[in-house]
Write an enzyme that holds these catalytic residues in place. Structure first.
Site, PDB file in Angstrom:
ATOM      1  CG  HIS A 176      -1.595   1.289   1.504  1.00 16.99           C
ATOM      2  ND1 HIS A 176      -2.900   1.547   1.118  1.00 16.99           N
ATOM      3  CD2 HIS A 176      -1.162   2.417   2.135  1.00 16.99           C
ATOM      4  CE1 HIS A 176      -3.233   2.770   1.491  1.00 16.99           C
ATOM      5  NE2 HIS A 176      -2.196   3.313   2.112  1.00 16.99           N
ATOM      6  CD  GLU A 177       2.095   3.443   3.706  1.00 20.07           C
ATOM      7  OE1 GLU A 177       2.319   4.531   3.132  1.00 20.07           O
ATOM      8  OE2 GLU A 177       1.128   3.273   4.466  1.00 20.07           O
ATOM      9  CG  HIS A 195       0.225   6.311  -0.434  1.00 23.46           C
ATOM     10  ND1 HIS A 195      -0.838   7.065  -0.901  1.00 23.46           N
ATOM     11  CD2 HIS A 195      -0.203   5.741   0.722  1.00 23.46           C
ATOM     12  CE1 HIS A 195      -1.853   6.962  -0.057  1.00 23.46           C
ATOM     13  NE2 HIS A 195      -1.505   6.155   0.924  1.00 23.46           N
ATOM     14  CD  GLU A 212      -4.642   6.592   2.691  1.00 19.51           C
ATOM     15  OE1 GLU A 212      -4.461   5.368   2.797  1.00 19.51           O
ATOM     16  OE2 GLU A 212      -3.719   7.429   2.762  1.00 19.51           O
TER      17      GLU A 212
END
Length: 311
Positions: A130-131, A134, A203
């Site tokens: 997930h990071e 980003h 997100e």
């Protein structure tokens, strides 16, 4: 569409900053606001990652200090087609993580020790993916600019409110003291709401990218549930001391009672998990994350040897 929406929100935030400057200081206030906005954005562009990591008391680690963690990040970065980011660990019991950096070439991923202690290897992989989502989407720069502008609006509104707003060429106030005081109170709140909208829209995209990078949406779905339990049960002293960084974390690290959900910088966790579970329909045979014990409110969870990091 989400990228277009984010661009509109950033434009609205910048425009709002200039309007507040004009309202509180006239033409001179508008020029000051413009100069401050440009200056703060340039500063944030070059220094945002080091500032955030320093505020979080993050310590950089390499393959010798944290071989399993470093290896997971390295493998995921290769799958995502990204340069290897710097890896940091924050000494906090709350399970959480964030990414920062102005570009993929200058990115950093930071995880709390609580994340490594309380989540399985699969769940940690989902969080790190997930990071990196980003990073790949360049969200870290976008959200840093939004945070910088929001902070500048607050300072500008406070400064203008204290001096009662600007005056015209005849020395008459451009706005009444009541309006100036109202701007001082409402401007930072409105800017924070725009910042929240930007963070929430990014997100969902990072969740989707993370599921693709890790190869199993259920790993991230399970991690999000565990993270949500952990952030509600375990305080994060580092984030509480620097609330401006809250929107960078994968889950809101702050404790705010009943106002937490109303002013949260993150979308509802239930919706995020539901979207990931819907994505997992095509991965019906994929391995499931290991089960975990429940978090207990008011303290840390007993450490286990569930992850590759040991007890």
């Amino acid at each position: 569409m989400n990228y277009f929406r984010t661009a509109l929100l950033l434009a609205a935030l910048t425009g709002f900053f200039l309007v507040v400057g004009y309202l509180l200081g006239g033409q001179s206030g508008l020029m000051i606001a413009l100069v401050v906005a440009l200056g703060m954005n340039v500063f944030a562009y070059w220094n945002s990652d080091s500032m955030v990591l320093r505020m979080a008391n993050a310590q950089e680690v390499g393959p010798n200090e944290a071989p399993e963690l470093y290896g997971i990040v390295q493998q995921l970065a290769q799958r995502a087609g990204l340069p290897m980011p710097r890896v940091y660990i924050i000494n906090e019991d709350q399970p959480n993580a964030f990414a920062t950096g102005r570009s993929p070439e200058h990115a950093a991923v930071a995880v709390n020790t609580g994340l490594l202690q309380h989540l399985s290897r699969e769940e940690v992989t989902g969080v790190l993916a997930h990071e990196l989502g980003h990073v790949r989407n360049r969200d870290t720069l976008t959200m840093t600019v939004a945070a910088t502008l929001s902070g500048a609006i607050g300072m500008l509104a406070s400064f203008g409110g204290l001096f009662g707003g600007g005056r015209d060429e005849n020395g008459r106030p451009l706005v009444s003291p009541v309006v100036a005081i109202g701007a001082m109170i409402l401007a930072p709140l409105a800017a924070s709401l725009v910042q929240m909208a930007i963070s929430r829209s990014r997100e969902y995209e990072a969740d989707k990218a993370g599921a693709e990078i890790s190869g199993n949406p259920l790993w991230l779905a399970s991690a999000l549930q565990r993270l949500h339990e952990g952030t509600q049960a375990i305080p994060n002293a580092t984030a509480e001391a620097n609330p401006a960084t809250a929107h960078l974390y994968i889950d809101n690290p702050l404790s705010a009672g009943g106002l937490r959900s109303l002013f949260s910088t993150h979308p509802p966790m239930e919706e995020r998990i539901a979207r990931l579970e819907a994505m997992a329909g095509q991965h019906a045979g994929a391995p499931q994350p290991q089960p975990a014990a429940s978090f207990r409110r008011g303290g840390s969870v007993p450490r286990t040897s569930r992850g590759p990091w040991g007890a």
